[in-house]
Structures are given as C-alpha cells and as structure tokens.
Design a protein around this motif. Sequence first.
Motif, mmCIF file in Angstrom:
data_model
loop_
_atom_site.group_PDB
_atom_site.id
_atom_site.type_symbol
_atom_site.label_atom_id
_atom_site.label_comp_id
_atom_site.label_asym_id
_atom_site.label_seq_id
_atom_site.Cartn_x
_atom_site.Cartn_y
_atom_site.Cartn_z
ATOM 1 N N LYS A 122 0.847 -1.187 0.000
ATOM 2 C CA LYS A 122 0.000 0.000 0.000
ATOM 3 C C LYS A 122 0.886 1.242 0.000
ATOM 4 N N TYR A 123 0.542 2.182 -0.852
ATOM 5 C CA TYR A 123 1.292 3.422 -0.965
ATOM 6 C C TYR A 123 0.402 4.575 -0.513
ATOM 7 N N PHE A 132 2.686 9.824 -1.602
ATOM 8 C CA PHE A 132 3.690 9.178 -2.452
ATOM 9 C C PHE A 132 3.193 9.097 -3.891
ATOM 10 N N LYS A 133 1.932 8.735 -4.060
ATOM 11 C CA LYS A 133 1.352 8.660 -5.403
ATOM 12 C C LYS A 133 1.409 10.024 -6.088
ATOM 13 N N LYS A 134 1.044 11.074 -5.343
ATOM 14 C CA LYS A 134 1.085 12.426 -5.899
ATOM 15 C C LYS A 134 2.505 12.818 -6.283
ATOM 16 N N GLN A 135 3.478 12.421 -5.463
ATOM 17 C CA GLN A 135 4.874 12.740 -5.742
ATOM 18 C C GLN A 135 5.333 12.096 -7.045
ATOM 19 N N VAL A 136 5.007 10.830 -7.240
ATOM 20 C CA VAL A 136 5.404 10.121 -8.460
ATOM 21 C C VAL A 136 4.754 10.766 -9.684
ATOM 22 N N VAL A 137 3.475 11.079 -9.592
ATOM 23 C CA VAL A 137 2.762 11.695 -10.718
ATOM 24 C C VAL A 137 3.317 13.092 -10.995
ATOM 25 N N MET A 171 1.505 0.937 -13.104
ATOM 26 C CA MET A 171 1.006 1.388 -11.810
ATOM 27 C C MET A 171 1.007 2.922 -11.749
ATOM 28 N N ALA A 172 2.069 3.538 -12.208
ATOM 29 C CA ALA A 172 2.147 4.997 -12.207
ATOM 30 C C ALA A 172 1.061 5.592 -13.100
#
Length: 62
Positions: free
Chosen positions: A6-7, A11-16, A38-39
């Motif tokens: 689980k992220y 973290f998801k916002k950072q990658v995007v 996934m990204a």
Amino acid sequence: MYEKEKYSIDFKKQVVKEAKETSSLAAAARRHELSANMASYWKRELESDVLFRLNCEFALFD
C-alpha cells in the motif's frame, strides 16, 4: 500468495508530479522501482479525483 503493498496518497502524488515535470511517466516509475502501468493508473486515479471534486464544487453553484 503475495500481500499487496500500500502506498500513501502523498507518495502517489509525488510520483505523478515527477512524471509531469519530466514528461516521462516510465522514468518516474523506474526511479521509484514501480511499473509504468502502476504509475499510469495512479495518474488516472488522481486526475479523475480532481475532476470529480471540481464537478462537485461547480454543482454547488447551480
């Protein structure tokens, strides 16, 4: 069977965000040892959430 990792939403916002800044979703995913799929899913997920929130805000003014 494996346990799904689980992220956090941050973290998801950072990658995007990194993907948008570099114009390469695959490169941003590789830097964080993620699959490009996934990204890409996170990008769609975050964009649809933003659009949903905007639509709700505009509905309040109707």
